[in-house]
Scaffold this motif. Sequence first.
Motif, PDB file in Angstrom:
ATOM      1  N   ARG A   9       0.831  -1.204   0.000  1.00  0.00           N
ATOM      2  CA  ARG A   9       0.000   0.000   0.000  1.00  0.00           C
ATOM      3  C   ARG A   9       0.867   1.256   0.000  1.00  0.00           C
ATOM      4  O   ARG A   9       0.545   2.249  -0.668  1.00  0.00           O
ATOM      5  CB  ARG A   9      -0.912  -0.013   1.222  1.00  0.00           C
ATOM      6  CG  ARG A   9      -1.998  -1.078   1.165  1.00  0.00           C
ATOM      7  CD  ARG A   9      -2.652  -1.251   2.511  1.00  0.00           C
ATOM      8  NE  ARG A   9      -3.647  -2.321   2.502  1.00  0.00           N
ATOM      9  CZ  ARG A   9      -4.162  -2.874   3.593  1.00  0.00           C
ATOM     10  NH1 ARG A   9      -3.756  -2.473   4.798  1.00  0.00           N
ATOM     11  NH2 ARG A   9      -5.074  -3.832   3.503  1.00  0.00           N
ATOM     12  N   THR A  10       1.956   1.236   0.760  1.00  0.00           N
ATOM     13  CA  THR A  10       2.849   2.390   0.796  1.00  0.00           C
ATOM     14  C   THR A  10       3.460   2.642  -0.568  1.00  0.00           C
ATOM     15  O   THR A  10       3.562   3.799  -1.022  1.00  0.00           O
ATOM     16  CB  THR A  10       3.956   2.173   1.829  1.00  0.00           C
ATOM     17  OG1 THR A  10       3.372   1.980   3.123  1.00  0.00           O
ATOM     18  CG2 THR A  10       4.906   3.372   1.869  1.00  0.00           C
ATOM     19  N   LEU A  11       3.858   1.571  -1.256  1.00  0.00           N
ATOM     20  CA  LEU A  11       4.450   1.727  -2.584  1.00  0.00           C
ATOM     21  C   LEU A  11       3.432   2.280  -3.569  1.00  0.00           C
ATOM     22  O   LEU A  11       3.737   3.215  -4.333  1.00  0.00           O
ATOM     23  CB  LEU A  11       4.991   0.387  -3.080  1.00  0.00           C
ATOM     24  CG  LEU A  11       5.552   0.400  -4.514  1.00  0.00           C
ATOM     25  CD1 LEU A  11       6.715   1.384  -4.619  1.00  0.00           C
ATOM     26  CD2 LEU A  11       5.974  -1.002  -4.940  1.00  0.00           C
ATOM     27  N   LEU A  12       2.219   1.741  -3.565  1.00  0.00           N
ATOM     28  CA  LEU A  12       1.192   2.230  -4.488  1.00  0.00           C
ATOM     29  C   LEU A  12       0.882   3.700  -4.239  1.00  0.00           C
ATOM     30  O   LEU A  12       0.811   4.504  -5.169  1.00  0.00           O
ATOM     31  CB  LEU A  12      -0.079   1.393  -4.355  1.00  0.00           C
ATOM     32  CG  LEU A  12      -1.291   1.865  -5.181  1.00  0.00           C
ATOM     33  CD1 LEU A  12      -0.958   1.883  -6.668  1.00  0.00           C
ATOM     34  CD2 LEU A  12      -2.511   0.995  -4.901  1.00  0.00           C
ATOM     35  N   GLY A  13       0.704   4.070  -2.954  1.00  0.00           N
ATOM     36  CA  GLY A  13       0.431   5.470  -2.635  1.00  0.00           C
ATOM     37  C   GLY A  13       1.567   6.377  -3.045  1.00  0.00           C
ATOM     38  O   GLY A  13       1.345   7.473  -3.588  1.00  0.00           O
ATOM     39  N   GLY A  14       2.810   5.943  -2.812  1.00  0.00           N
ATOM     40  CA  GLY A  14       3.951   6.756  -3.199  1.00  0.00           C
ATOM     41  C   GLY A  14       4.064   6.912  -4.702  1.00  0.00           C
ATOM     42  O   GLY A  14       4.367   8.010  -5.204  1.00  0.00           O
ATOM     43  N   GLN A  15       3.821   5.835  -5.437  1.00  0.00           N
ATOM     44  CA  GLN A  15       3.888   5.912  -6.897  1.00  0.00           C
ATOM     45  C   GLN A  15       2.812   6.841  -7.450  1.00  0.00           C
ATOM     46  O   GLN A  15       3.064   7.615  -8.381  1.00  0.00           O
ATOM     47  CB  GLN A  15       3.733   4.515  -7.495  1.00  0.00           C
ATOM     48  CG  GLN A  15       4.946   3.618  -7.295  1.00  0.00           C
ATOM     49  CD  GLN A  15       4.709   2.222  -7.840  1.00  0.00           C
ATOM     50  OE1 GLN A  15       3.618   1.651  -7.692  1.00  0.00           O
ATOM     51  NE2 GLN A  15       5.728   1.642  -8.459  1.00  0.00           N
ATOM     52  N   GLN A  16       1.609   6.758  -6.881  1.00  0.00           N
ATOM     53  CA  GLN A  16       0.535   7.631  -7.351  1.00  0.00           C
ATOM     54  C   GLN A  16       0.837   9.098  -7.029  1.00  0.00           C
ATOM     55  O   GLN A  16       0.591   9.982  -7.853  1.00  0.00           O
ATOM     56  CB  GLN A  16      -0.786   7.202  -6.716  1.00  0.00           C
ATOM     57  CG  GLN A  16      -1.310   5.867  -7.246  1.00  0.00           C
ATOM     58  CD  GLN A  16      -2.585   5.419  -6.554  1.00  0.00           C
ATOM     59  OE1 GLN A  16      -2.802   5.721  -5.385  1.00  0.00           O
ATOM     60  NE2 GLN A  16      -3.424   4.690  -7.264  1.00  0.00           N
ATOM     61  N   GLN A  17       1.354   9.360  -5.835  1.00  0.00           N
ATOM     62  CA  GLN A  17       1.715  10.729  -5.491  1.00  0.00           C
ATOM     63  C   GLN A  17       2.846  11.249  -6.370  1.00  0.00           C
ATOM     64  O   GLN A  17       2.846  12.424  -6.764  1.00  0.00           O
ATOM     65  CB  GLN A  17       2.129  10.809  -4.017  1.00  0.00           C
ATOM     66  CG  GLN A  17       0.984  10.632  -3.036  1.00  0.00           C
ATOM     67  CD  GLN A  17       1.432  10.882  -1.610  1.00  0.00           C
ATOM     68  OE1 GLN A  17       1.847  11.991  -1.270  1.00  0.00           O
ATOM     69  NE2 GLN A  17       1.367   9.858  -0.780  1.00  0.00           N
TER      70      GLN A  17
END
Length: 521
Positions: free
Chosen positions: A460-468
Amino acid sequence: MAARKTFAPALFAILSLGSSLGGCLSVGPDYVGPDPMLPSKSFSGPPEKAVVTAALTPEGSSTSADSLWWQNFRDPGLTSLVQRVAASNLDLRTASTRMEQSRYERGVAAAAALPTGNGNASYSRQLYSKYGLPSLGNALVPAGQSFDIPPFSIYQPTFDASWELDIWGHVRRQIEAADARLAAAEEERRSMLISVMAEVARDYIQLRGVQAQISILNDNIASSEDILKLTQSRAAGGMTTGLDVENAAAQVESEKAQMPSLRDQETQLINALSLLLDQPPGSLRGELAKAKPIPPTPPHVPLGIPSELARRRPDIRSAEAQLHAATANIGVAVAEFYPQIKLNGSVGVAALDMKNLWKPSALQYNFGPAISVPIFDGGRLKSTLYLREAQQQEAAVSYHKTVLNAWHEVVNTLSSYEKEQQRRARLKAQVDHARQVLVLARSRYNNGVTDFITVLDAQRTLLGGQQQYAQSTTNVSTDLVALYKALGGGWEGVFPEKPASAQPESGDVATLASAIKQAMQ
């Protein structure tokens, strides 16, 4: 033809007199361009206090803002859309039509500087009553006789002319105001072009950003499905519980649930670009549906000299033109206090028999000046003058506000562009770390060292960071578009500067007078 020879020099003398008097003076204030009060070297204040990032060319350098700024993104798709929007956008067509209206209004104002002429022709058949005017003649004739007027016809072609001598500059000030309004309309069209091109670039960049997020989401869904298969396999072997399987499945569905919203944003942005190019919804899908990278920002952005902002930005130029028009309208109001002098004339022929109509002795004419002096108007002229002066003050305040807003806009977009670049750099580092965390978490989970929750959190952290990070990359490019828009570039290649419309001079009237003289000879 003697009468005709006598009339021609007289008419020519009147026109020549008008042409010489028409350029005597123009009452009212002469327009003087205002000082925009912009800094000479730095948008952010004195040079020693200015903050300029490495991505920006120093503000005080001689490098001017790029007029073809969209080419700096090096994206053929963006360049194509921006080049096409100038010829097809409906708002630009409306602005062009308004400019044409201003041009025709200027022509109406200019027509007042020249004489007006009207041709008339009449025929009438008349019979006087015996008990009317003829009855007066019966008293003058011997008894037993009657004074009768038989029915008769009269043929009367005439040419009437009138010309107001613009001694006080009443008409010239009207033309000056019309020229300024035309200039304002031209600048408003240029300002609309800048806004439309910036909107195309912004929508296009946001579209590529949404498509980048879709690609990121697809990659994460594929990764989550791999993890789901792994947990299912481990659960089947008794190495984990069904709880891990359900958590992995929930993560897959959570990520898939984000896809419809992104697809909707993609559709709306494609439709927004279609509308800007006067196309029906979805017409650009074939051109834009294939994902492409977010247009990158150039390594250097030339800002130009801040003091040139008033020359580059059409909204400032338009506000100045409106101030010019308001100043000229004061002159129009002042001229109303002075006498109005008109030259009126009429020439024609009249005869009771058509065969005599074109004989020299059938010629008749009259001409002479007429003067009108305002004596009492109930304060109308004074109120009009005060109104025009108040309108000029309003236009001056509007000009100052427009310049100040432009200055603030440049400074704010500079700050946003700089700060978003810093944020993107941090987000990139976060994504790199989060990707490594996920690799380590999966490895430890496969080896039974850690629980599945750690893997989910890392994912989840990776997905959120990539989207940001994708959104920040989009923001950097759109902030640069806003900066280019604030600098006022982009209209030069499409709507270049045109020389101001020449005002009619007294020489134009002298030329007309000479032509009339030649025609009368």
